[in-house]
Design an enzyme around this catalytic site. Structure first.
Site, PDB file in Angstrom:
ATOM      1  N   HIS A  40       0.858  -1.187   0.000  1.00 21.42           N
ATOM      2  CA  HIS A  40       0.000   0.000   0.000  1.00 21.42           C
ATOM      3  C   HIS A  40       0.894   1.236   0.000  1.00 21.42           C
ATOM      4  O   HIS A  40       1.830   1.331   0.800  1.00 21.42           O
ATOM      5  CB  HIS A  40      -0.883  -0.067   1.248  1.00 21.42           C
ATOM      6  CG  HIS A  40      -1.915   0.994   1.374  1.00 21.42           C
ATOM      7  ND1 HIS A  40      -3.158   0.889   0.776  1.00 21.42           N
ATOM      8  CD2 HIS A  40      -1.921   2.168   2.051  1.00 21.42           C
ATOM      9  CE1 HIS A  40      -3.879   1.961   1.100  1.00 21.42           C
ATOM     10  NE2 HIS A  40      -3.150   2.764   1.860  1.00 21.42           N
ATOM     11  N   ASP A  42       0.866   5.401   0.017  1.00 21.66           N
ATOM     12  CA  ASP A  42       0.002   6.545   0.315  1.00 21.66           C
ATOM     13  C   ASP A  42       0.546   7.848  -0.254  1.00 21.66           C
ATOM     14  O   ASP A  42       1.608   8.321   0.161  1.00 21.66           O
ATOM     15  CB  ASP A  42      -0.119   6.721   1.831  1.00 21.66           C
ATOM     16  CG  ASP A  42      -0.974   5.643   2.451  1.00 21.66           C
ATOM     17  OD1 ASP A  42      -2.196   5.664   2.240  1.00 21.66           O
ATOM     18  OD2 ASP A  42      -0.397   4.762   3.128  1.00 21.66           O
ATOM     19  N   HIS A  76      -2.894   4.645  -2.758  1.00 24.18           N
ATOM     20  CA  HIS A  76      -4.004   5.334  -2.097  1.00 24.18           C
ATOM     21  C   HIS A  76      -3.777   6.830  -2.269  1.00 24.18           C
ATOM     22  O   HIS A  76      -2.861   7.394  -1.667  1.00 24.18           O
ATOM     23  CB  HIS A  76      -4.020   4.914  -0.609  1.00 24.18           C
ATOM     24  CG  HIS A  76      -5.061   5.599   0.208  1.00 24.18           C
ATOM     25  ND1 HIS A  76      -5.028   5.567   1.582  1.00 24.18           N
ATOM     26  CD2 HIS A  76      -6.166   6.318  -0.138  1.00 24.18           C
ATOM     27  CE1 HIS A  76      -6.073   6.248   2.048  1.00 24.18           C
ATOM     28  NE2 HIS A  76      -6.767   6.718   1.029  1.00 24.18           N
ATOM     29  N   GLY A 154      -4.523  10.720   6.543  1.00 24.73           N
ATOM     30  CA  GLY A 154      -3.453  11.705   6.697  1.00 24.73           C
ATOM     31  C   GLY A 154      -2.182  11.116   7.276  1.00 24.73           C
ATOM     32  O   GLY A 154      -1.114  11.292   6.707  1.00 24.73           O
ATOM     33  N   GLY A 157      -0.296   5.528  12.279  1.00 21.68           N
ATOM     34  CA  GLY A 157      -0.127   5.469  13.728  1.00 21.68           C
ATOM     35  C   GLY A 157      -1.324   5.971  14.520  1.00 21.68           C
ATOM     36  O   GLY A 157      -1.238   6.121  15.736  1.00 21.68           O
ATOM     37  N   ASP A 184      -8.433   0.617   6.147  1.00 22.17           N
ATOM     38  CA  ASP A 184      -7.135   1.286   6.298  1.00 22.17           C
ATOM     39  C   ASP A 184      -7.187   2.188   7.526  1.00 22.17           C
ATOM     40  O   ASP A 184      -8.032   3.086   7.595  1.00 22.17           O
ATOM     41  CB  ASP A 184      -6.880   2.107   5.023  1.00 22.17           C
ATOM     42  CG  ASP A 184      -5.535   2.837   5.011  1.00 22.17           C
ATOM     43  OD1 ASP A 184      -4.733   2.649   5.943  1.00 22.17           O
ATOM     44  OD2 ASP A 184      -5.313   3.588   4.043  1.00 22.17           O
ATOM     45  N   GLY A 186      -5.189   1.976  11.687  1.00 22.59           N
ATOM     46  CA  GLY A 186      -5.244   1.404  13.029  1.00 22.59           C
ATOM     47  C   GLY A 186      -5.477  -0.090  13.076  1.00 22.59           C
ATOM     48  O   GLY A 186      -5.905  -0.626  14.107  1.00 22.59           O
ATOM     49  N   GLY A 206       0.101  -0.364   8.652  1.00 24.33           N
ATOM     50  CA  GLY A 206       1.309   0.459   8.683  1.00 24.33           C
ATOM     51  C   GLY A 206       2.102   0.200   9.946  1.00 24.33           C
ATOM     52  O   GLY A 206       3.018  -0.638   9.971  1.00 24.33           O
ATOM     53  N   SER A 207       1.740   0.883  11.027  1.00 21.37           N
ATOM     54  CA  SER A 207       2.548   0.776  12.245  1.00 21.37           C
ATOM     55  C   SER A 207       2.536  -0.605  12.878  1.00 21.37           C
ATOM     56  O   SER A 207       3.509  -0.968  13.542  1.00 21.37           O
ATOM     57  CB  SER A 207       2.157   1.823  13.284  1.00 21.37           C
ATOM     58  OG  SER A 207       1.001   2.478  12.921  1.00 21.37           O
TER      59      SER A 207
HETATM   60  C1  DX5 Z   1      -3.023   7.196   6.454  1.00 21.97           C
HETATM   61  C2  DX5 Z   1      -2.865   6.122   5.446  1.00 21.97           C
HETATM   62  C3  DX5 Z   1      -2.632   4.758   5.957  1.00 21.97           C
HETATM   63  C4  DX5 Z   1      -1.551   4.617   7.014  1.00 21.97           C
HETATM   64  C5  DX5 Z   1      -2.010   3.504   7.897  1.00 21.97           C
HETATM   65  O1  DX5 Z   1      -4.071   8.015   6.208  1.00 21.97           O
HETATM   66  O2  DX5 Z   1      -3.924   6.070   4.537  1.00 21.97           O
HETATM   67  O3  DX5 Z   1      -2.429   3.810   4.923  1.00 21.97           O
HETATM   68  O4  DX5 Z   1      -0.267   4.347   6.555  1.00 21.97           O
HETATM   69  O5  DX5 Z   1      -1.175   3.405   8.976  1.00 21.97           O
HETATM   70  P1  DX5 Z   1      -1.583   2.626  10.304  1.00 21.97           P
HETATM   71  O6  DX5 Z   1      -1.787   1.197   9.911  1.00 21.97           O
HETATM   72  O7  DX5 Z   1      -0.422   2.840  11.210  1.00 21.97           O
HETATM   73  O8  DX5 Z   1      -2.846   3.251  10.805  1.00 21.97           O
HETATM   74 ZN    ZN Z   2      -3.686   4.480   3.030  1.00 19.01          ZN
END
Ligand code: DX5
Ligand code: ZN
Length: 227
Positions: A40, A42, A76, A154, A157, A184, A186, A206-207
């Site tokens: 993914h 961003d 994205h 945005g 985390g 997408d 958290g 992500g995190s």
């Molecule tokens: C933020 C992005 C996400 C982000 C997700 O708006 O669209 O893809 O990287 O990160 P986590 O999984 O840490 O919420």
């Molecule tokens: Zn995203």
């Protein structure tokens, strides 16, 4: 290649936004070896979302290694005027563009523009947007996937918003079975099973992957929660 070929029942997509950019190639290689195939990516423009994130210039360096492994890069676009970026994304090796319902005045035209560039198409919507409106628009424009945001787009985390479960259920119930629902924001080992239960099959993480010392282990942990 299309989303139908990329998705193996369920798919956990490492969100590169959360990567260590001084070691980006190594981290991707490590996750490819661990079995990740869809990444993914961003793109934020500083208008639709406050931060300027990453774009085609970074994408072109990492796409060859992912594509060589028969992987895909799910872009994205958290941007205004998403259609302005399709050509550059396609040229840099992007496989799919997911843009926001809130950013499109003429959704069918934006979908046509993406298809004209041979890109797979996703429609995303923010937490405050009606899931029913977004799902109906997605249906009418025949997109390939629908992305239900479980955070305000945005930043990586942020915490998963529990209201998302209901929105995921609504989205799932309004779409045909061959259109996957992606979530997408958290996503982690504590909620991924419940998110699937609500109807999602594509999970952006992500995190919960890059925030860990051992990336393959973090990726596998998420997979195990879905087993
Ligand atoms: C933020 C992005 C996400 C982000 C997700 O708006 O669209 O893809 O990287 O990160 P986590 O999984 O840490 O919420
Ligand atoms: Zn995203």
């Amino acid at each position: 290649m299309s989303w139908r070929d990329w998705v193996r029942t369920v798919e956990i997509e490492p969100s590169l936004y959360a990567a260590d950019f001084s070691r980006l190639g190594d981290q991707i290689e490590t996750l490819l070896r661990a079995g990740a195939r869809v990444f993914h990516f961003d793109v934020g423009d500083g208008h639709f979302v406050p931060p300027v994130t990453i774009g085609p210039i970074v994408l072109k360096w990492i796409s060859p290694m992912i594509l060589e492994h028969d992987g895909a890069i799910d872009c994205h676009l958290m941007v205004e005027n998403p259609e302005h970026h399709f050509e550059a994304i396609r040229e840099a090796g992007g496989s799919s563009v997911t843009f926001h319902y809130e950013a499109c005045d003429d959704l069918p035209a934006v979908v046509r523009a993406a298809r004209a560039h041979n890109l797979q198409v996703g429609l995303a919507f923010k937490p405050e947007t009606s899931a029913a409106y977004a799902a109906h628009a997605a249906l009418a424009s025949r997109v390939d996937i629908v992305l239900c945001m479980s955070i305000e787009p945005g930043y990586s985390g942020q915490e998963f918003m529990p209201e998302a479960y209901e929105r995921i259920r609504t989205t799932r119930s309004l779409l045909p079975p061959d259109v996957p629902v992606q979530v997408d924001g958290g996503i982690g080992p504590d909620n991924i099973a419940a998110v699937r239960e609500a109807g999602a099959t594509l999970f952006v993480a992500g995190s919960s992957i890059f925030g860990r010392e051992d990336l393959p282990r973090a990726y596998r942990r998420l997979l195990q929660e879905l087993a």
